[in-house]
Design an enzyme around this catalytic site. Sequence first.
Site, PDB file in Angstrom:
ATOM      1  N   HIS A  42      42.046 -49.503 -21.777  1.00  0.00           N
ATOM      2  CA  HIS A  42      41.757 -50.178 -23.057  1.00  0.00           C
ATOM      3  C   HIS A  42      40.393 -49.771 -23.610  1.00  0.00           C
ATOM      4  CE1 HIS A  42      45.106 -52.903 -21.932  1.00  0.00           C
ATOM      5  NE2 HIS A  42      44.558 -52.822 -20.728  1.00  0.00           N
ATOM      6  N   SER A  61      24.604 -30.561 -39.836  1.00  0.00           N
ATOM      7  CA  SER A  61      24.930 -31.187 -41.114  1.00  0.00           C
ATOM      8  C   SER A  61      24.081 -30.543 -42.196  1.00  0.00           C
ATOM      9  CB  SER A  61      24.640 -32.684 -41.033  1.00  0.00           C
ATOM     10  OG  SER A  61      24.358 -33.197 -42.317  1.00  0.00           O
ATOM     11  N   LYS A 111      21.596 -33.706 -36.863  1.00  0.00           N
ATOM     12  CA  LYS A 111      22.989 -33.787 -36.420  1.00  0.00           C
ATOM     13  C   LYS A 111      23.449 -32.601 -35.585  1.00  0.00           C
ATOM     14  CE  LYS A 111      25.944 -36.288 -38.207  1.00  0.00           C
ATOM     15  NZ  LYS A 111      26.742 -37.353 -37.621  1.00  0.00           N
ATOM     16  N   GLU A 168      36.964 -31.824 -32.989  1.00  0.00           N
ATOM     17  CA  GLU A 168      37.568 -32.503 -34.144  1.00  0.00           C
ATOM     18  C   GLU A 168      38.631 -31.637 -34.813  1.00  0.00           C
ATOM     19  OE1 GLU A 168      34.204 -35.209 -36.126  1.00  0.00           O
ATOM     20  OE2 GLU A 168      33.553 -33.175 -35.698  1.00  0.00           O
TER      21      GLU A 168
END
Length: 461
Positions: free
Chosen positions: A156, A277, A283, A290
């Site tokens: 979970h 970024s 970043k 992804e």
Amino acid sequence: MAKLWGGRFKQKTDRMVEQLGESVSFDARLAPWDIRASIAHARMLGACGIVSKRESQSIVQGLEAIARAAATGKIRWKRELEDIHTNIEAELVRRIGDAGKKLHTARSRNDQIATDLRLWARDQMTAILNRLHDLQTALADFAEEHLEVILPGFTHLQHAQPVLLAHHILAYVEMSQRDEERFSQLRTRANVLPLGSAALAGTPHPIDRAMVAKELGFDSVSANSMDAVSDRDYLIEFCANAALAMMHLSRLCEELILWSSQEFGFIEIGDAFTTGSSIMPQKKNPDVAELVRGKTGRVYGDLMALLTLMKGLPLTYNRDLQEDKERVFDASDTLQLCLAVFTRMIPAIRVNREILQIALRKGFMEATDLADYLAAKGMPFRAAHELVGNIVVYCIQNKRDLISLTLNELQRYSPLFAADVHHALAPKTMVGRRDHPGGTSPKQVKLALQKVRRRLGHSAY
Ligand code: ARG
């Protein structure tokens, strides 16, 4: 440019119909397989006396020359000729003259494309099997280099029980092995020659299908010509297998994305596999993970497109089938690219052992072992579960973790607690006690790793 099927037609094909119907813009990549199949067909035509030996020879040489020219990009395929099959045939006739016009004896584009696609798919599956193999090797290497690392195991997405990082990674090796099995089985199942089925009913010419099958490396010839020209089951299976393999990659991607976030901080992915970024200078984004996760969706789409394409198609060939190619090409290309990049990324993952040490103390992951400790000393497990639940509440209220409780504190809950309890709650002990096949103890994980290595050493494609 005259159409190969132009004899029956008086008017020109509408310009827009050509745009709708052409496939050479995407099936040109089948040229090497199309030529291979045509060469086998031409040799058979010669051997069976359907064309003369000289004609057969001249066709084969012409096709070989086209293959060389095509490989170096010297041939410009023409859209008005529809597809790669007619383009190659037209080029052959242009080069060798009338003998070229005999190549299409005893075959149709229907069994021709069915054959090309099976040859293509077989080669792609071999490439995919090799990439799955490389992925498993990279995962096994990573597991081996981190054999001593323990991390929180989750259910979970909540801290559950500690596990070896290697155990976690080997879970993905298992998944990938199943992917490998599926592709390997499919490669065998699909290795059947459709050529000889002609348009749908077979051909009156005295062909030798076994000879063609042998030359092209097919295990057998199709048993039913109508099935053979309209069957795309294996392409659906191909996409389903690709979808499963992508799903497995995507699950690992999700974990890498979570683990490299500030909230987890378990890992850092190397610069070569992350991006920055354009506005936020600090970043470092896990774009590879992804993108692979994102591309999983498009492979699912390929599978759905093929399933939908096939439902309701009456026997036998229907032009709808031309729509199979872009989808299965996409599924294959996407999977192969993702496997390759992902495999390269794995060695670039750095594990933050200090943060993992801290993480192991969060979430009361010793609770099950504490209950098991009491159960081993005779307390019914249900009662032990309840009692440890109460201890956890005590810890939450007093901002403590289980391992920091003194023996005195524990004995307030049960006299069964003894001096050995703290040792029992150390992550190393907890992990080490799950010492059965399939468990996370270092001994078992090393054995599992050895098994993986043995298998990887044996299988080659
Ligand atoms: N381009 C066609 C396809 O991809 C080849 C077969 C064409 N057959 C036909 N009867 N029009 O399916």
